[in-house]
Design a protein around this motif. Structure first.
Motif, PDB file in Angstrom:
ATOM      1  N   PHE A  23       0.784  -0.805   0.020  1.00 30.62           N
ATOM      2  CA  PHE A  23      -0.014   0.011  -0.469  1.00 30.62           C
ATOM      3  C   PHE A  23       0.794   1.434   0.223  1.00 30.62           C
ATOM      4  O   PHE A  23       0.580   2.524   0.603  1.00 30.62           O
ATOM      5  CB  PHE A  23      -1.010  -0.247   1.159  1.00 30.62           C
ATOM      6  CG  PHE A  23      -2.037  -0.998   1.081  1.00 30.62           C
ATOM      7  CD1 PHE A  23      -3.029  -1.700   0.039  1.00 30.62           C
ATOM      8  CD2 PHE A  23      -2.512  -1.606   2.436  1.00 30.62           C
ATOM      9  CE1 PHE A  23      -3.444  -2.690  -0.727  1.00 30.62           C
ATOM     10  CE2 PHE A  23      -2.935  -2.584   2.631  1.00 30.62           C
ATOM     11  CZ  PHE A  23      -3.390  -3.285   1.215  1.00 30.62           C
ATOM     12  N   GLU A  24       2.076   1.168  -0.883  1.00 29.36           N
ATOM     13  CA  GLU A  24       3.092   2.601  -1.062  1.00 29.36           C
ATOM     14  C   GLU A  24       1.800   3.170  -1.246  1.00 29.36           C
ATOM     15  O   GLU A  24       1.633   2.979  -3.188  1.00 29.36           O
ATOM     16  CB  GLU A  24       3.916   2.161  -1.583  1.00 29.36           C
ATOM     17  CG  GLU A  24       5.228   1.500  -0.181  1.00 29.36           C
ATOM     18  CD  GLU A  24       6.043   2.353   0.876  1.00 29.36           C
ATOM     19  OE1 GLU A  24       5.523   4.104   0.416  1.00 29.36           O
ATOM     20  OE2 GLU A  24       5.648   2.352   1.068  1.00 29.36           O
ATOM     21  N   PRO A  25       1.792   4.736  -1.299  1.00 26.00           N
ATOM     22  CA  PRO A  25       0.774   5.682  -1.890  1.00 26.00           C
ATOM     23  C   PRO A  25       1.394   5.977  -3.255  1.00 26.00           C
ATOM     24  O   PRO A  25       0.607   5.864  -4.189  1.00 26.00           O
ATOM     25  CB  PRO A  25       0.485   7.202  -1.283  1.00 26.00           C
ATOM     26  CG  PRO A  25       1.191   5.893   0.381  1.00 26.00           C
ATOM     27  CD  PRO A  25       1.783   5.358  -0.281  1.00 26.00           C
ATOM     28  N   LYS A  26       2.563   6.234  -3.535  1.00 27.95           N
ATOM     29  CA  LYS A  26       3.262   6.503  -4.826  1.00 27.95           C
ATOM     30  C   LYS A  26       3.418   5.675  -5.824  1.00 27.95           C
ATOM     31  O   LYS A  26       2.857   5.557  -6.205  1.00 27.95           O
ATOM     32  CB  LYS A  26       5.005   7.032  -4.402  1.00 27.95           C
ATOM     33  CG  LYS A  26       5.162   8.198  -5.079  1.00 27.95           C
ATOM     34  CD  LYS A  26       6.759   8.316  -4.548  1.00 27.95           C
ATOM     35  CE  LYS A  26       7.825   9.318  -4.579  1.00 27.95           C
ATOM     36  NZ  LYS A  26       8.641   9.712  -4.763  1.00 27.95           N
ATOM     37  N   ILE A  28       0.530   2.981  -5.749  1.00 25.25           N
ATOM     38  CA  ILE A  28      -0.119   3.022  -6.429  1.00 25.25           C
ATOM     39  C   ILE A  28      -0.991   4.098  -7.111  1.00 25.25           C
ATOM     40  O   ILE A  28      -1.470   3.875  -8.351  1.00 25.25           O
ATOM     41  CB  ILE A  28      -1.489   2.576  -4.593  1.00 25.25           C
ATOM     42  CG1 ILE A  28      -1.705   1.022  -4.584  1.00 25.25           C
ATOM     43  CG2 ILE A  28      -2.850   2.805  -5.356  1.00 25.25           C
ATOM     44  CD1 ILE A  28      -1.840   1.352  -2.889  1.00 25.25           C
ATOM     45  N   ALA A  29      -0.496   5.923  -7.397  1.00 22.60           N
ATOM     46  CA  ALA A  29      -0.269   6.458  -7.928  1.00 22.60           C
ATOM     47  C   ALA A  29       0.552   5.896  -8.968  1.00 22.60           C
ATOM     48  O   ALA A  29      -0.277   6.628 -10.381  1.00 22.60           O
ATOM     49  CB  ALA A  29       0.172   7.793  -7.350  1.00 22.60           C
ATOM     50  N   SER A  32      -1.880   3.323 -10.758  1.00 26.18           N
ATOM     51  CA  SER A  32      -3.316   3.773 -11.553  1.00 26.18           C
ATOM     52  C   SER A  32      -3.253   4.732 -12.393  1.00 26.18           C
ATOM     53  O   SER A  32      -4.063   4.857 -13.578  1.00 26.18           O
ATOM     54  CB  SER A  32      -4.164   4.696 -10.119  1.00 26.18           C
ATOM     55  OG  SER A  32      -3.972   3.853  -9.121  1.00 26.18           O
TER      56      SER A  32
ATOM     57  N   LEU B  63      -8.637   9.036  -8.302  1.00 23.95           N
ATOM     58  CA  LEU B  63      -7.123   9.477  -7.328  1.00 23.95           C
ATOM     59  C   LEU B  63      -8.110  10.070  -6.299  1.00 23.95           C
ATOM     60  O   LEU B  63      -7.193   8.405  -5.091  1.00 23.95           O
ATOM     61  CB  LEU B  63      -6.921   9.567  -7.958  1.00 23.95           C
ATOM     62  CG  LEU B  63      -5.790   9.212  -9.144  1.00 23.95           C
ATOM     63  CD1 LEU B  63      -4.977  10.901 -10.087  1.00 23.95           C
ATOM     64  CD2 LEU B  63      -5.218   8.452  -9.360  1.00 23.95           C
ATOM     65  N   LEU B  66      -9.087   6.538  -3.777  1.00 23.49           N
ATOM     66  CA  LEU B  66      -8.204   5.312  -3.904  1.00 23.49           C
ATOM     67  C   LEU B  66      -7.717   5.839  -2.873  1.00 23.49           C
ATOM     68  O   LEU B  66      -6.763   5.262  -1.621  1.00 23.49           O
ATOM     69  CB  LEU B  66      -7.141   5.371  -4.907  1.00 23.49           C
ATOM     70  CG  LEU B  66      -7.291   4.846  -6.430  1.00 23.49           C
ATOM     71  CD1 LEU B  66      -6.368   4.841  -7.546  1.00 23.49           C
ATOM     72  CD2 LEU B  66      -7.716   3.235  -5.503  1.00 23.49           C
ATOM     73  N   ILE B  70      -7.059   3.679  -0.061  1.00 23.77           N
ATOM     74  CA  ILE B  70      -5.074   3.434   0.626  1.00 23.77           C
ATOM     75  C   ILE B  70      -5.164   3.943   2.640  1.00 23.77           C
ATOM     76  O   ILE B  70      -4.414   3.342   3.215  1.00 23.77           O
ATOM     77  CB  ILE B  70      -4.482   4.133  -0.069  1.00 23.77           C
ATOM     78  CG1 ILE B  70      -4.418   4.036  -1.416  1.00 23.77           C
ATOM     79  CG2 ILE B  70      -2.840   3.795   1.026  1.00 23.77           C
ATOM     80  CD1 ILE B  70      -3.131   4.536  -2.669  1.00 23.77           C
ATOM     81  N   ARG B  74      -4.947   1.398   4.838  1.00 25.60           N
ATOM     82  CA  ARG B  74      -3.272   1.119   6.219  1.00 25.60           C
ATOM     83  C   ARG B  74      -3.990   1.238   7.213  1.00 25.60           C
ATOM     84  O   ARG B  74      -2.899   0.680   8.504  1.00 25.60           O
ATOM     85  CB  ARG B  74      -2.633   2.831   5.636  1.00 25.60           C
ATOM     86  CG  ARG B  74      -1.634   2.252   4.652  1.00 25.60           C
ATOM     87  CD  ARG B  74      -0.745   3.747   3.927  1.00 25.60           C
ATOM     88  NE  ARG B  74       0.344   3.419   3.654  1.00 25.60           N
ATOM     89  CZ  ARG B  74       1.064   3.751   3.708  1.00 25.60           C
ATOM     90  NH1 ARG B  74       1.397   4.814   4.678  1.00 25.60           N
ATOM     91  NH2 ARG B  74       2.201   2.794   3.058  1.00 25.60           N
ATOM     92  N   ILE B 127       1.162  10.851   2.616  1.00 28.68           N
ATOM     93  CA  ILE B 127       0.945  10.455   1.742  1.00 28.68           C
ATOM     94  C   ILE B 127      -0.015  10.597   0.614  1.00 28.68           C
ATOM     95  O   ILE B 127       0.631   9.028  -0.652  1.00 28.68           O
ATOM     96  CB  ILE B 127      -0.488   9.357   3.198  1.00 28.68           C
ATOM     97  CG1 ILE B 127       0.637   8.753   4.002  1.00 28.68           C
ATOM     98  CG2 ILE B 127      -0.826   8.029   2.592  1.00 28.68           C
ATOM     99  CD1 ILE B 127      -0.464   8.101   5.191  1.00 28.68           C
ATOM    100  N   PRO B 130       1.852  11.561  -3.770  1.00 26.58           N
ATOM    101  CA  PRO B 130       1.946  10.844  -5.128  1.00 26.58           C
ATOM    102  C   PRO B 130       0.183  10.826  -5.516  1.00 26.58           C
ATOM    103  O   PRO B 130       0.875  11.444  -7.197  1.00 26.58           O
ATOM    104  CB  PRO B 130       2.312   9.690  -4.644  1.00 26.58           C
ATOM    105  CG  PRO B 130       2.976  10.155  -3.038  1.00 26.58           C
ATOM    106  CD  PRO B 130       1.891  10.749  -2.373  1.00 26.58           C
ATOM    107  N   LEU B 131      -0.777  10.726  -4.819  1.00 27.31           N
ATOM    108  CA  LEU B 131      -1.484  10.994  -5.541  1.00 27.31           C
ATOM    109  C   LEU B 131      -2.181  12.929  -6.692  1.00 27.31           C
ATOM    110  O   LEU B 131      -2.344  12.752  -7.616  1.00 27.31           O
ATOM    111  CB  LEU B 131      -2.155  10.910  -4.929  1.00 27.31           C
ATOM    112  CG  LEU B 131      -2.862   8.964  -4.387  1.00 27.31           C
ATOM    113  CD1 LEU B 131      -4.259   8.392  -3.065  1.00 27.31           C
ATOM    114  CD2 LEU B 131      -3.051   8.514  -6.418  1.00 27.31           C
ATOM    115  N   ALA B 134      -0.060  12.662  -8.896  1.00 28.74           N
ATOM    116  CA  ALA B 134      -0.494  11.688 -10.244  1.00 28.74           C
ATOM    117  C   ALA B 134      -1.874  12.552 -10.982  1.00 28.74           C
ATOM    118  O   ALA B 134      -1.805  12.704 -12.251  1.00 28.74           O
ATOM    119  CB  ALA B 134      -0.967  10.780 -10.342  1.00 28.74           C
TER     120      ALA B 134
END
Lengths: 185, 284
Positions: A23-26, A28-29, A32, B63, B66, B70, B74, B127, B130-131, B134
């Motif tokens: 579940f590393e956000p980076k 998963i981003a 996706s 996103l 998501l 996450i 977590r 956390i 990165p989303l 993205a």
């Protein structure tokens, strides 16, 4: 000309998957970003409405994260299977709704895809043609000609032999051609 | 025979993808030409279709969803922490209704924090950062036209400025990576902008550049000597860029129909001075 979406080499994909399982956000981003356009293209030709395709793609991404730890074998094959299940569930839900609510019966008109570029075929015609194929044939056609995979890759994804994929492809295109010709008349 | 034809057809598709023409490809298989030609034409038509594209809003929504998932996964994943917490708050969690209420409240808070963090407040190390990046990337890929792309670059550059400020407030440290990203995005905005850049875009570019310079100047006294050099260099880049933008704005203005400057106060009051853009009072 638009830029291409994120592509990952097999090794890179495996590394990202490994991190995503924690579940590393980076990761998963990144995953996706990699999957979304592919899944969207796949689903787009299996449902009538553009916004339904977007919602279902979101659902696939969510299911991907929820069950990433159970994923084994080819990731691409797996994600398209998830997408296929999500589409099946969607139609099942809709069938139930249609029984309860007759108003929900109206399948939305195929989106306006007037062909401004002079192509021989447009997205709406293809969508209509694909709806007459069997599930397996449609899957092969979308993966091959919309998603751009090679026969061998599709065979691995669908766990079939190359010959079986070639046969599905040939039969599907023959049927599709007949349907499109009939529609043109 | 059937299998042969299917294999031949697949090979033809491969050759078509490599740039071969249908006529040339089928010269190798004259006995199958009539059967394969219409199918290869269909293949060609399908491969030339534009790719279906999702809207930027849908991608962002996915996103964000998501991000929440996450956070949820977590939080569900750390049983040790849960156990310890249970011992501290054990009495509360012995009552199922209270536990349920608190869990719902916690999930709601988590969801709210998730959305707001993604939309505005996340910084490197968070956390959901990165989303956020993205989402930016995807919205950029989906943007159409060079001016729209340039505007997005500008927005990203402004975002990085805000993040630098937030990081500095939080940790007292200058994030060199963000500073570089800020300058790079502004540079890319200039490069992405079309040749016939509008006066409006230039004014916007100028406003962002001025804002960035002000921000950099405001925290120059708060950084150590090594970072001060970096900040000075960045201010220098902003200065240079500012001069270039003003030069462009003057050129843009020169191309417009010019008026004789009003001589008297009366004339000045009645002159048709532009309300915005190069040459108007607030730009000086």
């Amino acid at each position: 000309m638009r830029e291409k979406f994120l592509e990952l080499a097999e090794e890179e994909l495996q590394a990202v998957l490994e991190q995503a399982r924690h579940f590393e956000p980076k990761a998963i981003a990144k995953l996706s970003e990699y999957c979304y356009p592919k899944v969207f293209g796949y689903i787009y030709y299996r449902v009538n409405d553009h916004s339904d395709a977007e919602d279902l793609t979101g659902e696939v991404c969510l299911r991907m994260v929820q069950s990433i730890r159970q994923q084994k074998g080819s990731f691409k094959g797996w994600i398209y299977r998830v997408a296929s299940n999500v589409v099946t569930d969607f139609y099942r839900r809709r069938a139930v709704r249609q029984v309860v609510d007759p108003a929900a019966d109206s399948v939305e008109d195929i989106v306006d895809d007037t062909d401004e570029t002079g192509h021989l075929l447009n997205q709406a015609q293809l969508k209509e043609g694909l709806s007459h194929l069997t599930d397996e044939q449609r899957e092969v056609i979308i993966l091959k000609f919309i998603e751009g995979y090679e026969t061998e890759e599709i065979a691995r994804m669908l766990e079939k032999s190359n010959e079986a994929v070639r046969a599905l492809q040939f039969r599907a295109l023959t049927t599709l051609k007949k349907i499109l010709q009939k529609e043109k008349r | 025979m059937g299998k042969d034809l299917e294999k031949i057809f697949d090979d033809c598709i491969g050759e078509l993808r490599n740039g071969g023409s249908i006529e040339l490809i089928l010269q190798k298989y004259p006995e199958h030409k009539s059967e394969l030609k219409p199918l290869l034409e269909l293949v060609q038509a399908m491969e030339q279709l534009p790719k279906p594209e999702p809207t930027a809003g849908a991608v962002s929504a996915a996103l964000i969803g998501l991000g929440e998932e996450i956070a949820h996964l977590r939080s569900a994943e750390s049983p040790k922490i849960k156990k310890r917490r249970r011992s501290v708050f054990g009495r509360f969690f012995q009552q199922p209704r209270l536990a349920w209420t608190l869990s719902v409240a916690f999930a709601l808070v988590l969801m709210f924090v998730g959305i707001s963090t993604v939309s505005a407040n996340s910084v490197p190390g968070d956390i959901l950062y990165p989303l956020k990046l993205a989402t930016e990337k995807v919205s950029f890929l989906l943007a159409f036209g060079s001016e729209r792309k340039a505007e997005l670059r500008l927005t990203f550059s402004e975002q990085r400025t805000k993040e630098i400020k937030r990081v500095l407030q939080k940790s007292g440290k200058l994030d060199e990576g963000l500073l570089n990203a800020m300058l790079k995005e502004a540079q890319l905005a200039l490069e992405e902008s079309p040749n016939d850049t509008s006066a409006f875009f230039l004014a916007k570019l100028n406003a962002v550049n001025t804002y960035q310079k002000d921000v950099l100047e405001s925290f120059r006294p708060r950084v150590d000597s090594a970072n001060e050099k970096i900040v000075n260099r960045a201010i220098g880049v902003c200065d240079m860029r500012g001069r270039w933008i003003k030069g462009m704005m003057r050129e843009e203005w020169d191309e417009m129909p010019t008026h004789r400057p009003p001589a008297t106060h009366q004339e000045r009051r009645h002159s048709q001075k532009p309300q915005w853009g190069p040459g108007c009072d607030w730009m000086r």
